[in-house]
Design a protein around this motif. Structure first.
Motif, PDB file in Angstrom:
ATOM      1  N   LEU A  85     -28.487 -73.084 -50.347  1.00  0.00           N
ATOM      2  CA  LEU A  85     -28.834 -71.729 -50.774  1.00  0.00           C
ATOM      3  C   LEU A  85     -29.388 -70.891 -49.622  1.00  0.00           C
ATOM      4  O   LEU A  85     -29.089 -69.699 -49.512  1.00  0.00           O
ATOM      5  CB  LEU A  85     -29.853 -71.777 -51.909  1.00  0.00           C
ATOM      6  CG  LEU A  85     -29.383 -72.422 -53.217  1.00  0.00           C
ATOM      7  CD1 LEU A  85     -30.548 -72.565 -54.197  1.00  0.00           C
ATOM      8  CD2 LEU A  85     -28.265 -71.604 -53.859  1.00  0.00           C
ATOM      9  N   GLU A  86     -30.178 -71.513 -48.777  1.00  0.00           N
ATOM     10  CA  GLU A  86     -30.853 -70.773 -47.715  1.00  0.00           C
ATOM     11  C   GLU A  86     -30.047 -70.743 -46.421  1.00  0.00           C
ATOM     12  O   GLU A  86     -30.200 -69.806 -45.624  1.00  0.00           O
ATOM     13  CB  GLU A  86     -32.234 -71.400 -47.457  1.00  0.00           C
ATOM     14  CG  GLU A  86     -33.162 -71.351 -48.671  1.00  0.00           C
ATOM     15  CD  GLU A  86     -34.411 -72.194 -48.471  1.00  0.00           C
ATOM     16  OE1 GLU A  86     -34.542 -72.781 -47.374  1.00  0.00           O
ATOM     17  OE2 GLU A  86     -35.234 -72.265 -49.395  1.00  0.00           O
ATOM     18  N   GLN A  91     -20.225 -71.520 -54.897  1.00  0.00           N
ATOM     19  CA  GLN A  91     -19.022 -70.977 -54.272  1.00  0.00           C
ATOM     20  C   GLN A  91     -18.811 -71.561 -52.883  1.00  0.00           C
ATOM     21  O   GLN A  91     -17.710 -72.025 -52.543  1.00  0.00           O
ATOM     22  CB  GLN A  91     -19.128 -69.453 -54.211  1.00  0.00           C
ATOM     23  CG  GLN A  91     -17.801 -68.743 -53.972  1.00  0.00           C
ATOM     24  CD  GLN A  91     -16.819 -68.948 -55.116  1.00  0.00           C
ATOM     25  OE1 GLN A  91     -17.206 -69.000 -56.271  1.00  0.00           O
ATOM     26  NE2 GLN A  91     -15.556 -69.069 -54.773  1.00  0.00           N
ATOM     27  N   LYS A  92     -19.859 -71.564 -52.075  1.00  0.00           N
ATOM     28  CA  LYS A  92     -19.734 -72.061 -50.699  1.00  0.00           C
ATOM     29  C   LYS A  92     -19.497 -73.562 -50.666  1.00  0.00           C
ATOM     30  O   LYS A  92     -18.691 -74.064 -49.864  1.00  0.00           O
ATOM     31  CB  LYS A  92     -20.989 -71.697 -49.904  1.00  0.00           C
ATOM     32  CG  LYS A  92     -21.219 -70.205 -49.735  1.00  0.00           C
ATOM     33  CD  LYS A  92     -20.114 -69.569 -48.905  1.00  0.00           C
ATOM     34  CE  LYS A  92     -20.381 -68.087 -48.666  1.00  0.00           C
ATOM     35  NZ  LYS A  92     -19.306 -67.441 -47.875  1.00  0.00           N
ATOM     36  N   THR A 126     -18.114 -75.401 -53.002  1.00  0.00           N
ATOM     37  CA  THR A 126     -16.756 -75.673 -53.496  1.00  0.00           C
ATOM     38  C   THR A 126     -15.711 -75.365 -52.434  1.00  0.00           C
ATOM     39  O   THR A 126     -14.753 -76.124 -52.236  1.00  0.00           O
ATOM     40  CB  THR A 126     -16.480 -74.859 -54.760  1.00  0.00           C
ATOM     41  OG1 THR A 126     -17.468 -75.154 -55.749  1.00  0.00           O
ATOM     42  CG2 THR A 126     -15.108 -75.178 -55.321  1.00  0.00           C
ATOM     43  N   GLU A 127     -15.878 -74.236 -51.743  1.00  0.00           N
ATOM     44  CA  GLU A 127     -14.934 -73.889 -50.684  1.00  0.00           C
ATOM     45  C   GLU A 127     -14.931 -74.938 -49.581  1.00  0.00           C
ATOM     46  O   GLU A 127     -13.856 -75.317 -49.075  1.00  0.00           O
ATOM     47  CB  GLU A 127     -15.297 -72.516 -50.101  1.00  0.00           C
ATOM     48  CG  GLU A 127     -15.067 -71.350 -51.067  1.00  0.00           C
ATOM     49  CD  GLU A 127     -15.521 -70.031 -50.478  1.00  0.00           C
ATOM     50  OE1 GLU A 127     -16.051 -70.047 -49.338  1.00  0.00           O
ATOM     51  OE2 GLU A 127     -15.368 -68.993 -51.146  1.00  0.00           O
ATOM     52  N   ALA A 128     -16.113 -75.416 -49.205  1.00  0.00           N
ATOM     53  CA  ALA A 128     -16.191 -76.424 -48.143  1.00  0.00           C
ATOM     54  C   ALA A 128     -15.566 -77.745 -48.585  1.00  0.00           C
ATOM     55  O   ALA A 128     -14.887 -78.418 -47.806  1.00  0.00           O
ATOM     56  CB  ALA A 128     -17.653 -76.624 -47.728  1.00  0.00           C
ATOM     57  N   ILE A 129     -15.782 -78.120 -49.858  1.00  0.00           N
ATOM     58  CA  ILE A 129     -15.196 -79.365 -50.360  1.00  0.00           C
ATOM     59  C   ILE A 129     -13.675 -79.250 -50.420  1.00  0.00           C
ATOM     60  O   ILE A 129     -12.958 -80.201 -50.081  1.00  0.00           O
ATOM     61  CB  ILE A 129     -15.784 -79.712 -51.741  1.00  0.00           C
ATOM     62  CG1 ILE A 129     -17.262 -80.071 -51.613  1.00  0.00           C
ATOM     63  CG2 ILE A 129     -15.027 -80.872 -52.373  1.00  0.00           C
ATOM     64  CD1 ILE A 129     -17.948 -80.342 -52.938  1.00  0.00           C
ATOM     65  N   CYS A 130     -13.168 -78.088 -50.844  1.00  0.00           N
ATOM     66  CA  CYS A 130     -11.712 -77.898 -50.895  1.00  0.00           C
ATOM     67  C   CYS A 130     -11.074 -78.070 -49.524  1.00  0.00           C
ATOM     68  O   CYS A 130      -9.963 -78.607 -49.406  1.00  0.00           O
ATOM     69  CB  CYS A 130     -11.393 -76.513 -51.457  1.00  0.00           C
ATOM     70  SG  CYS A 130     -11.643 -76.343 -53.230  1.00  0.00           S
ATOM     71  N   MET A 131     -11.763 -77.648 -48.493  1.00  0.00           N
ATOM     72  CA  MET A 131     -11.234 -77.785 -47.136  1.00  0.00           C
ATOM     73  C   MET A 131     -11.244 -79.233 -46.662  1.00  0.00           C
ATOM     74  O   MET A 131     -10.480 -79.607 -45.760  1.00  0.00           O
ATOM     75  CB  MET A 131     -12.044 -76.911 -46.171  1.00  0.00           C
ATOM     76  CG  MET A 131     -11.928 -75.416 -46.420  1.00  0.00           C
ATOM     77  SD  MET A 131     -12.960 -74.439 -45.308  1.00  0.00           S
ATOM     78  CE  MET A 131     -12.244 -74.876 -43.727  1.00  0.00           C
ATOM     79  N   ARG A 132     -12.082 -80.072 -47.268  1.00  0.00           N
ATOM     80  CA  ARG A 132     -12.199 -81.466 -46.833  1.00  0.00           C
ATOM     81  C   ARG A 132     -11.556 -82.439 -47.821  1.00  0.00           C
ATOM     82  O   ARG A 132     -11.776 -83.644 -47.734  1.00  0.00           O
ATOM     83  CB  ARG A 132     -13.673 -81.833 -46.633  1.00  0.00           C
ATOM     84  CG  ARG A 132     -14.403 -80.931 -45.650  1.00  0.00           C
ATOM     85  CD  ARG A 132     -15.776 -81.479 -45.307  1.00  0.00           C
ATOM     86  NE  ARG A 132     -15.655 -82.694 -44.498  1.00  0.00           N
ATOM     87  CZ  ARG A 132     -15.494 -82.687 -43.166  1.00  0.00           C
ATOM     88  NH1 ARG A 132     -15.385 -81.544 -42.519  1.00  0.00           N
ATOM     89  NH2 ARG A 132     -15.423 -83.821 -42.512  1.00  0.00           N
ATOM     90  N   ARG A 133     -10.811 -81.899 -48.788  1.00  0.00           N
ATOM     91  CA  ARG A 133     -10.060 -82.771 -49.675  1.00  0.00           C
ATOM     92  C   ARG A 133      -8.838 -83.307 -48.932  1.00  0.00           C
ATOM     93  O   ARG A 133      -8.251 -82.605 -48.116  1.00  0.00           O
ATOM     94  CB  ARG A 133      -9.599 -82.019 -50.932  1.00  0.00           C
ATOM     95  CG  ARG A 133     -10.673 -81.663 -51.892  1.00  0.00           C
ATOM     96  CD  ARG A 133     -10.101 -80.969 -53.127  1.00  0.00           C
ATOM     97  NE  ARG A 133      -9.161 -81.821 -53.842  1.00  0.00           N
ATOM     98  CZ  ARG A 133      -7.847 -81.632 -53.879  1.00  0.00           C
ATOM     99  NH1 ARG A 133      -7.287 -80.626 -53.214  1.00  0.00           N
ATOM    100  NH2 ARG A 133      -7.063 -82.445 -54.560  1.00  0.00           N
ATOM    101  N   PRO A 134      -8.399 -84.556 -49.181  1.00  0.00           N
ATOM    102  CA  PRO A 134      -8.978 -85.521 -50.140  1.00  0.00           C
ATOM    103  C   PRO A 134      -9.982 -86.493 -49.522  1.00  0.00           C
ATOM    104  O   PRO A 134     -10.456 -87.407 -50.183  1.00  0.00           O
ATOM    105  CB  PRO A 134      -7.734 -86.270 -50.611  1.00  0.00           C
ATOM    106  CG  PRO A 134      -6.865 -86.317 -49.393  1.00  0.00           C
ATOM    107  CD  PRO A 134      -7.100 -85.024 -48.658  1.00  0.00           C
TER     108      PRO A 134
END
Length: 376
Positions: free
Chosen positions: A29-30, A71-72, A74-82
Motif C-alpha cells: 500500500l505504501e 490492482q498492483k 494482481t498486475e505483478a502476479i500476472c506478469m510472473r505467471r506461471p
C-alpha cells in the motif's frame, strides 16, 4: 521486507503470523514499487520445494490480493505467471497426499482469480458495482465471469483430517470469506438482471434465464459447502450462516414472459391485408348516473399486464465475525437479499403522482375547488 517474507514462510506447521502479513500488506500500500521485489523473494522461497513453504507462499499471495494493493499486486502476479504458481518442485508428495491435494486446489483457484481480475480490472470480492451495472456495460458478461469464479472457489473442498491442518484451515477460511463476497456479488447481479427482465428482448431474456438457473444451482452448492465446513467452525473461529435456496418456481414465470413475446400482439392480428385496423373503436366509458363529468374515472388495465412477482433470493441471517487476517468481513452486507418486485415494463414503475399516467385519474368538482372560476 526480506525479514517478513522469511519469517512468514518458516518451515513449521503453523500459518503465517498476523504481524508479518500486516507488514507485507502495508508495503504494497505504501510502496507499490516494492511489490516486484517482494514477489521475487516469494518465488525464491517457492523454489525450495517444501510443501509447507509452498502453501504459505500461496496464503501470502491470497492475503495480499485481498487486503493489500489489489490492482498492483494482481498486475505483478500476472506478469510472473506461471512461475509464481509453480508447484512442480514440491518434495515428498506421498507423505501428505491430502494436503498436497489442498495445495493443487488452492493454486487453481488463485490462478483463476488473478486472471479474472486482470481481464476485467474488477476485484469481484470487493466490488459493489453489480447492483448498478447495466446491460450495455457488460452485465451479462461480468455475471458469467463472476459465476465461474464462484464455481472455482466452491471446488476447494479441502482435506482437513490429515496430520496438523493448521495451515490448511487458515487458507480454508480465506476461501470461505471469498465465497461470502462472491455470492453476495452474484446475488446483487441477479437481482439487477431480474429488475430489468420485462424490458428485455427475447434473446436477452433467454440469457437471463440461464444465468438464473446457474445461480440457483450455485446457491445449493454454497449451502452444501457451508454444511461441510460447519464441523470446523470452532477451529475456523467463525459462524457460518444458513442460506435459503433460490426459488426454482421463478424459472417458470420467467419462461412465461418469453412465450408472451412469441405471441402476436392484438394490433397485428386485428389488421387486415390493407394495413387498416378493422377493430371497432372501444365504446365511450359510461358516465355516472348523476351526469357529473368530474366524477372519478378509472383507467382500463394495460394490455398483457403481468402479475408482480416477489422473489426473496437468499437470506443469511447473520455473518461471521471478523478475524485477524480477514478484515473484509467487518463490512456487513447491505441488504442484497431483499425481495424484488419485477414490473412488466419500465413505464409501470412507481412515478410521482402528477406525472404517472397509469394511476387512477381523479377530477375534482369545481364547486369544491377554491381556485375555480365557478366558485367565485
Amino acid at each position: 521486507m526480506e525479514t517478513a517474507v522469511r519469517k512468514a514462510t518458516r518451515l513449521e506447521y503453523r500459518p503465517p503470523k498476523q504481524k508479518h502479513l500486516i507488514t507485507l500488506r502495508n508495503i504494497t500500500l505504501e510502496s507499490p514499487s516494492s511489490i516486484e521485489k517482494m514477489l521475487k523473494l516469494l518465488e525464491k522461497r517457492l523454489g525450495e520445494g517444501y510443501w509447507i513453504i509452498t502453501f504459505k507462499v500461496f496464503i501470502i499471495l491470497h492475503y495480499l490480493i485481498r487486503e493489500g494493493n489489489t490492482q498492483k499486486v494482481t498486475e505483478a502476479i500476472c506478469m510472473r505467471r506461471p512461475q509464481i504458481f509453480d508447484i512442480s518442485k514440491i518434495k515428498n508428495k506421498k507423505l501428505v497426499p491430502g494436503t498436497i491435494q489442498n495445495i493443487y486446489l488452492y493454486k487453481t483457484y488463485l490462478d483463476r482469480r488473478v486472471i479474472a481480475v486482470g481481464e476485467s480490472q474488477i476485484d469481484y470480492t470487493k466490488s459493489g458495482t453489480f447492483r448498478r451495472l447495466i446491460l450495455s456495460e457488460g452485465l451479462f458478461e461480468e455475471t458469467t465471469k463472476l459465476q465461474q469464479l464462484l464455481a472455482c472457489a466452491l471446488s476447494c473442498k479441502f482435506c482437513l483430517n490429515e496430520g496438523d491442518p493448521a495451515i490448511s484451515l487458515f487458507a480454508y477460511r480465506l476461501i470461505i470469506e471469498d465465497i461470502f463476497n462472491l455470492f453476495q456479488a452474484v446475488n446483487e447481479s441477479i437481482i439487477n438482471i431480474l429488475e430489468h427482465y420485462f424490458e428485455m428482448t427475447k434473446s436477452d431474456a433467454l440469457t437471463s434465464i440461464e444465468l438464473y438457473k446457474t445461480f440457483s444451482a450455485e446457491t445449493q452448492s454454497v449451502t452444501e459447502f457451508f454444511n461441510a465446513a460447519r464441523p470446523y467452525e470452532g477451529a475456523l473461529e467463525m459462524k457460518l450462516p444458513p442460506l435459503n435456496h433460490a426459488p426454482t418456481t421463478l424459472i417458470d414465470a420467467l419462461k412465461d414472459y418469453v412465450e408472451e413475446l412469441d405471441k402476436p400482439s392484438p394490433e397485428t392480428t386485428d389488421q387486415g391485408t390493407t394495413g387498416v385496423n378493422t377493430k371497432p373503436f372501444s365504446p365511450r366509458p359510461d358516465l355516472p348516473t348523476d351526469n357529473n363529468p368530474f366524477a372519478t374515472l378509472a383507467l382500463p388495465p394495460t394490455n398483457n399486464e403481468l402479475t408482480r412477482l416477489s422473489m426473496p433470493i437468499a437470506s443469511p441471517t447473520y455473518f461471521p465475525q471478523p478475524f485477524s487476517p480477514g478484515s473484509s468481513l467487518q463490512r456487513r452486507i447491505t441488504n442484497p437479499f431483499s425481495p424484488v418486485y419485477m414490473q412488466p415494463t419500465g413505464q409501470s414503475q412507481q412515478l410521482p403522482y402528477d406525472t404517472n399516467p397509469f394511476r387512477t385519474m381523479y377530477f375534482q368538482d369545481p364547486r369544491q375547488y377554491p381556485f375555480s372560476p365557478t366558485s367565485r
